[in-house]
Design an enzyme around this catalytic site. Structure first.
Site, short mmCIF file in Angstrom:
data_model
loop_
_atom_site.label_atom_id
_atom_site.label_comp_id
_atom_site.label_asym_id
_atom_site.label_seq_id
_atom_site.Cartn_x
_atom_site.Cartn_y
_atom_site.Cartn_z
N CYS A 2 0.83 -1.22 0.00
CA CYS A 2 0.00 0.00 0.00
C CYS A 2 0.86 1.27 0.00
O CYS A 2 1.96 1.27 0.53
CB CYS A 2 -0.86 0.04 1.24
SG CYS A 2 -1.95 -1.37 1.39
N ARG A 27 5.45 -0.24 -6.27
CA ARG A 27 5.43 -0.98 -5.01
C ARG A 27 4.47 -2.16 -5.04
O ARG A 27 4.50 -3.00 -4.14
CB ARG A 27 5.03 -0.05 -3.85
CG ARG A 27 6.06 1.03 -3.56
CD ARG A 27 5.48 2.08 -2.66
NE ARG A 27 5.17 1.55 -1.35
CZ ARG A 27 5.92 1.70 -0.28
NH1 ARG A 27 7.03 2.37 -0.37
NH2 ARG A 27 5.57 1.21 0.87
N TRP A 74 -2.89 -2.71 -1.47
CA TRP A 74 -2.45 -4.08 -1.73
C TRP A 74 -3.24 -4.92 -0.73
O TRP A 74 -3.03 -4.81 0.48
CB TRP A 74 -0.95 -4.17 -1.50
CG TRP A 74 -0.33 -5.49 -1.83
CD1 TRP A 74 -0.01 -5.95 -3.08
CD2 TRP A 74 0.07 -6.51 -0.91
NE1 TRP A 74 0.56 -7.20 -2.99
CE2 TRP A 74 0.62 -7.57 -1.67
CE3 TRP A 74 0.02 -6.66 0.47
CZ2 TRP A 74 1.12 -8.74 -1.09
CZ3 TRP A 74 0.51 -7.82 1.05
CH2 TRP A 74 1.05 -8.84 0.27
N GLU A 482 17.97 -18.07 -5.77
CA GLU A 482 17.61 -16.74 -6.26
C GLU A 482 17.08 -16.82 -7.70
O GLU A 482 16.09 -16.16 -8.04
CB GLU A 482 18.82 -15.80 -6.15
CG GLU A 482 18.65 -14.41 -6.73
CD GLU A 482 17.51 -13.61 -6.14
OE1 GLU A 482 16.95 -14.00 -5.10
OE2 GLU A 482 17.16 -12.58 -6.74
N LYS A 486 13.35 -15.68 -8.92
CA LYS A 486 13.11 -14.72 -10.01
C LYS A 486 12.13 -15.31 -11.02
O LYS A 486 11.21 -14.63 -11.46
CB LYS A 486 14.41 -14.36 -10.76
CG LYS A 486 15.39 -13.46 -10.06
CD LYS A 486 14.99 -12.01 -10.01
CE LYS A 486 14.24 -11.70 -8.74
NZ LYS A 486 15.00 -11.47 -7.56
N HIS A 505 18.36 -37.64 -3.64
CA HIS A 505 17.62 -37.94 -2.40
C HIS A 505 16.13 -37.63 -2.53
O HIS A 505 15.45 -37.49 -1.53
CB HIS A 505 18.23 -37.16 -1.23
CG HIS A 505 19.65 -37.56 -0.95
ND1 HIS A 505 19.99 -38.79 -0.48
CD2 HIS A 505 20.81 -36.89 -1.13
CE1 HIS A 505 21.31 -38.87 -0.35
NE2 HIS A 505 21.84 -37.72 -0.76
N LYS A 604 6.70 -4.29 -3.77
CA LYS A 604 8.13 -3.99 -3.73
C LYS A 604 8.65 -3.93 -2.30
O LYS A 604 9.73 -4.42 -1.99
CB LYS A 604 8.39 -2.65 -4.44
CG LYS A 604 9.85 -2.26 -4.51
CD LYS A 604 10.61 -3.20 -5.42
CE LYS A 604 12.10 -2.95 -5.40
NZ LYS A 604 12.83 -4.11 -5.95
#
Ligand code: AGP
Length: 609
Positions: A2, A27, A74, A482, A486, A505, A604
């Site tokens: 928000c 954001r 949000w 990472e 993404k 495994h 964000k």
């Protein structure tokens, strides 16, 4: 997450507020709204979806006024609908926008319903505006009524409130969610992020926890948590003209990927000499480095992955034990803190709620000191940490973190070498060698970016995949994590990462011709072991995407798609191998047509738990 914008001026504020909301779009949000005060009352528009939908409403029915509040939402409590979008009203007179979560909203809602208040939304926010309305019945002063209400709220908030007939002031407050005051000439503003106000001012006051602020055209009065008036310093924003402009690029993410050589150089600048890491980069007194016996790293998401790489560096170079933990776990457990432990947080935004809560908890636990590696100098994390090392990446707008990650790694490498050196674990020759390697980093990143066209071709093969496996070993395992994050974030392909040795495994059961396996190949003593892991995959018909330097003797062949990564010193491999994975996820997302810079459901800056 928000966003809040508020303005009080001599001119119509509608455009200022809408532009502020557009600047907050990066954001992440799902609906937006604006309320404007004028002589006829407080009126609002709200819309689901992009800020453009709200602009369309203003075009159809303009709202003019010299005071107003605005919000991007949000969703946390209630779906992204127009009814749940802010501003929320109590009656026709009182409007409020809110970031954060009110944890005791359920009992407050019950209490207000008993008093006859009707709720129009499912949000926790609506209780605040009704509580202020209720408080105004016994306390006619607007400011005092807001202050009285805030005492009843549990949880985190930043708010801005406007009241009809109070056309000379609005009230804002923060506790647990960021809020800044923008100082103008005969006009003043509030926002959850200074970027939202750069079109109207570059002068900012950062509110502190518990602050309540009365904002008028002529000035601001700040009351601290003890209700004492405070004179807080005004900071001038250091304009980076590139920051909010996509330039020649289609997406911020691509622009930020390509900025990496430049920002990594900026991160190194002033922190290394020809032969050494300059410990003065941690502040005037760097004597804490000698005393460190342990390191605890706490962060979230991509920042957590950067911390995982640093564990390898700290244990290898300095020989000190290092543990890495996600902040949302750390903050809710009993932590044993060995003597002389450094508490190290990592955050791009410096506003991540879980990381801030972890820092506040750590301050009570007897750590040696706290160090924040962060990208935003004015952030809460920087202000609340004892020591800071800024990553100097410049504003990162794309929700998927790219340049913030590689600069975090650079700053962590600086920190690891500094600790090792001060602890006497590193010879002067070795330190000089490492520093020389680091200086070559921007050039290597530049070289890695040259594979862009080749990676774009590879990405076409991913468009109809539903799953992917990423493999790495040693410090390349966090890079695999990472890479998988993404891909998930922006292309919505389910991806998982494993240390390559773990494949047999369990995950090997998933391998078939529909499962792309992305493998990061280091050029070290693990190379042969990793090649054996690749054989295990090839034998089961899996399609291998191998990222390695050309001297590894890996190349294109049946079932193997090879992409060359520059050959670099081992210590730099995790940073350089990040680049092709960023490019891969970017191109896959473009092929799939997703919203690259603002992926669905994500924000964000995660300022709520
Ligand atoms: C990165 O691509 C993510 N958007 C996310 O995991 C992010 O790294 C995380 O929310 C932590 O944010 P911070 O670095 O601002 O604290």
């Amino acid at each position: 997450m928000c966003g809040i914008v508020g303005a009080i001026a001599q001119r119509n504020v509608a455009k200022i507020l809408l532009e502020g909301l557009s600047r907050l779009e990066y954001r992440g949000y799902d609906s937006s709204g604006v309320a404007i005060n004028n002589e006829t009352g407080v009126r609002a528009h709200r819309a689901v979806g992009k800020v453009q939908a709200l602009r369309d409403k203003f075009d159809a029915v303009p709202l003019d006024g010299k005071q107003g509040i605005a919000h991007t939402r949000w969703a946390t409590h209630g779906k992204p609908t127009e009814a749940n979008a802010h501003p929320h009203f109590s009656g026709d007179d009182l409007a409020l926008v809110h970031n954060g979560i009110i944890e005791n909203h359920a009992p407050l809602r019950r209490e207000l319903k008993e008093k006859g208040y009707e709720f129009k939304s499912e949000t926790d926010t609506e209780v605040i505006v009704h509580l202020i309305h209720d408080a105004l019945k016994s306390e006619p002063d607007f400011l005092q009524a807001v202050k009285n209400t805030l005492k009843r709220l549990e949880g985190a908030f930043a708010i801005a409130v406007t009241l009809n007939h109070e056309n000379e002031r609005m009230i804002a407050a923060r506790k647990g969610s960021p809020l800044v005051v923008g100082v103008g000439i005969e006009e003043n503003f509030v926002a959850s992020d200074q970027l939202a106000l750069l079109h109207v001012t570059d002068q900012f006051i950062f509110l502190e926890e518990g602050d309540v602020v009365e904002v008028t055209r002529d000035g601001v009065t700040i009351f601290d948590a003890q209700d004492t008036v405070q004179d807080r310093p005004v900071h001038v924003f250091n304009h980076n003209v590139d920051a909010t402009d996509k330039g020649e690029y289609r997406h911020y993410m691509m622009k930020e990927i390509y900025e990496q050589p430049k920002v990594i150089a900026a991160c190194l600048e002033g922190r290394i000499s020809e032969t050494k890491v300059l410990t003065s980069c941690f502040g005037v007194d760097s004597s804490f480095l000698k005393d460190i016996e342990n390191v605890h790293i706490v962060a979230c998401g991509t920042s957590y992955h950067a911390g995982m790489v640093a564990k390898y560096w700290i244990e290898d170079l300095a020989g000190l034990p290092c543990s890495v933990e996600v902040a949302s776990e750390y903050r809710y457990r009993k932590v044993a803190v060995p003597k002389n432990t450094l508490f190290l947080t990592l955050s791009q935004s410096g506003e991540t709620a879980d990381t801030l809560a972890a820092l506040r908890m750590a301050k009570e636990l007897g750590y040696l000191t706290s160090l924040a590696i962060c990208n935003v100098p004015s952030s809460t994390l920087v202000r609340e940490s004892a020591l800071t090392l800024l990553t100097n990446a410049g504003a990162e707008i794309g929700v998927a973190s790219t340049k913030a990650f590689t600069t975090q790694l650079t700053a962590l490498l600086i920190t690891s070498i500094a600790i090792a050196s001060e602890k006497g674990a590193l010879s002067a020759e070795k330190e000089a060698e490492l520093v020389t390697s680091m200086r070559s980093l921007p050039a290597h990143i530049d070289e890695a970016l040259k594979q862009d066209a080749a990676i774009k071709k590879v990405s076409d093969r991913f468009a109809n995949k539903h799953n992917a496996l990423f493999l790495g070993r040693g410090p390349m395992f966090p890079i695999a994590l990472e890479g998988s994050l993404k891909l998930k974030e922006i292309s919505y392909i389910h991806a998982e990462a494993y240390p390559a040795g773990e494949l047999k495994h369990g995950p090997l059961a998933l391998v078939d011709e529909d499962m792309p396996i992305i493998t990061l190949v280091p050029h070290n003593n693990m190379l042969d072991k990793l090649k054996s892991n690749l054989q295990e995959v090839a034998a089961r018909g899996g399609e291998l995407y191998v990222f390695a330097d050309k001297d590894t003797d890996l190349h294109n062949e049946d079932g193997v798609i090879f992409t060359e990564v520059p050959k670099v010193d081992e210590i730099l491999e995790p940073i350089v191998h990040t680049i092709p994975l960023q490019l891969l996820s970017y191109h896959v997302a473009v092929v799939k047509g997703t919203d690259v810079d603002q992926p669905r459901n994500l924000a964000k800056s995660v300022t709520v738990e």
